[in-house]
Design an enzyme around this catalytic site. Structure first.
Site, mmCIF file in Angstrom:
data_model
loop_
_atom_site.group_PDB
_atom_site.id
_atom_site.type_symbol
_atom_site.label_atom_id
_atom_site.label_comp_id
_atom_site.label_asym_id
_atom_site.label_seq_id
_atom_site.Cartn_x
_atom_site.Cartn_y
_atom_site.Cartn_z
ATOM 1 N N CYS A 73 52.331 -16.212 81.613
ATOM 2 C CA CYS A 73 52.244 -14.779 81.304
ATOM 3 C C CYS A 73 51.115 -14.443 80.342
ATOM 4 O O CYS A 73 51.362 -13.963 79.237
ATOM 5 C CB CYS A 73 53.575 -14.323 80.739
ATOM 6 S SG CYS A 73 54.867 -14.626 81.923
ATOM 7 N N GLU A 74 49.914 -14.747 80.699
ATOM 8 C CA GLU A 74 48.759 -14.209 79.986
ATOM 9 C C GLU A 74 47.531 -14.274 80.886
ATOM 10 O O GLU A 74 47.427 -15.164 81.728
ATOM 11 C CB GLU A 74 48.523 -14.892 78.641
ATOM 12 C CG GLU A 74 48.526 -16.382 78.606
ATOM 13 C CD GLU A 74 48.335 -16.875 77.153
ATOM 14 O OE1 GLU A 74 47.241 -16.685 76.626
ATOM 15 O OE2 GLU A 74 49.300 -17.429 76.586
#
Ligand code: LLP
Length: 421
Positions: free
Chosen positions: A346-347
């Site tokens: 999640c980035e």
């Protein structure tokens, strides 16, 4: 010779189909070739033939016990940079007299354990470190063989995060102060000053920076000898780069590097050590992952893989390029597709490549990141509670899991709950 080739429409590592390993081990995983590891070690060893030398593999590049054993069996020494690496090298059966201890901040505990377990030499990087080692050696009643790492103030012309030989870097002592520092080292009772150490950076793609650095080391050798020091060993570090793309501008070969070493320091009659890491392990390993989804975005297609930045951090950390190829051989003449290749973390930094042209692949297909054997598995983490990526070693027709994927329970059970919860 490349041991990662298509055969009968499938990518192989030596004589094992990668798809066969994936079916047994699951994805993602690192896969190494024994023949490539051995061959790369021998390239360096042969390049220094006729000189008194030891190739000390910089095990920070890939330090699985099976890899260390493979290299130790063909004659490699090890360059270690922590107590953990020292313990790993010893556990793989490498004798202390083939281990050099580098690193800018060795702790007293690390020094003690290496002195007790046996060590070829410490490469010291500062005066406080010299004093600490001398003290510890004295308390153990031994004398520690040492070199001092000099910083030659040479531009390695590589990525800023992996250049080490400029005066603004934290490494070594400025070469201009070497005589003074050597005088102090020689006066310390726990040290035996045997040589000079230098390492200017990693992924060097030209020989010139090495030449500049080694010429400075040669001059320094003569100066220090004139001052009365018995300089008999030169540790010339690692850093020779590898081709990350299949283009023509390949970095110099180990033979050319060996020739340069002869030209610059050969006349001094010193024993020579080198510390290659990346060139031995880099192109000896691939990271195999599976396409989870092909997602259409705004004007682009995302290839979402089950491998992520936690498994291979080099693209996120150094803008590094890795060739990414399908495990099933693409049909000849097939038009290329363009993808942004990403992982599930999640980035946005979890991006392996932007606008990468490659043969089209679809959901469920396997792809391999080439040149991932060095600084791949060793820099992996469990970020997002993704299990530490497993490692597999191939040797001819055989393969073995050399580090298993942890289960979720194993990962969770490493945590402990305080009694008040
Ligand atoms: N010797 C010393 C003292 C080093 O610091 C290094 C690497 C080597 C030898 C081995 O250098 P090589 O032959 O592998 O270039 N994580 C980065 C690379 C960091 C290199 C650190 N020192 C990467 O993924 O590119």
């Amino acid at each position: 010779m490349d041991h990662f080739l298509y055969r009968d429409g499938q990518l192989y590592t030596e004589d094992v189909a990668i798809a066969e390993i994936a079916a047994e081990v699951g994805t993602p995983f690192y896969c190494y070739s024994t023949a490539t590891l051995e061959r790369h070690f021998r390239l360096f060893d042969d390049a220094l033939e006729g000189m008194d030398h030891l190739v000390c593999y910089a095990m920070k590049a890939a330090s699985n016990q099976a890899i260390l054993k493979t290299l130790a069996q063909v004659g490699a020494g090890m360059d270690v940079v922590s107590g953990g690496e020292y313990a790993r090298a010893r556990a793989a059966g490498v004798p202390g007299e083939r281990i050099v201890f580098s690193g800018v901040g060795k702790t007293r505990e690390e020094m003690r354990s290496a002195l007790e377990g046996g060590i070829r030499q410490f490469n010291l990087e500062s005066e406080p470190e010299m004093r600490a080692l001398s003290e510890i050696a004295q308390t153990l009643g031994v004398v520690a063989p040492v070199t001092v790492r000099v910083n030659p103030d040479v531009d390695a012309k590589t990525h800023a995060k992996i250049a080490t030989g400029k005066s603004e870097n934290k490494f070594g002592i400025p070469i201009a102060r070497a005589r003074e520092v050597y005088a102090e080292a020689a006066a310390l009772p726990g040290l035996d000053v045997i040589g000079i150490d230098v390492h200017i950076g990693s992924q060097l793609t030209e020989l010139e920076p090495f030449r500049l650095a080694y010429e400075k080391v040669a001059d320094l050798t003569e100066m220090l000898r004139a001052d009365g020091h018995d300089i008999r060993r030169l540790d010339l570090g690692g850093g020779l780069g590898i081709p990350y793309t299949r283009s023509n501008d390949a970095p110099p070969l180990p033979t050319e590097y060996g020739q340069l070493i002869r030209e610059t320091v050969g006349h001094l009659g010193c024993e020579v050590e080198i510390e290659p890491g990346r060139l031995i392990a880099g192109n000896a390993g691939v990271l195999v992952t599976k396409v989870i989804y092909v997602k259409s975005g705004e004007g682009r297609e995302f290839l979402i893989l089950d491998g992520a930045m936690n498994d291979l951090i080099r693209p996120a950390m150094y803008e590094a390029h890795h060739d990414i190829i399908p495990v099933v051989e693409p049909a000849p003449g097939l038009a290329k597709a363009t993808y942004d290749i990403v992982g599930p973390v999640c980035e946005s930094g979890d991006t392996f490549a932007k606008e990468r042209e490659m043969p089209p692949v679809s959901e469920g297909e396997l792809v391999a990141f080439r040149s991932a054997g060095a600084y791949g598995a060793v820099m992996a983490s469990e970020y997002n509670t993704r299990p530490l990526v497993p490692e597999v070693l191939v040797n001819g027709h055989q393969f073995a899991v050399i580090r298993a994927r942890p289960t979720f329970d194993e990962m969770i059970n490493r945590d402990t709950i305080p009694e008040w919860l």
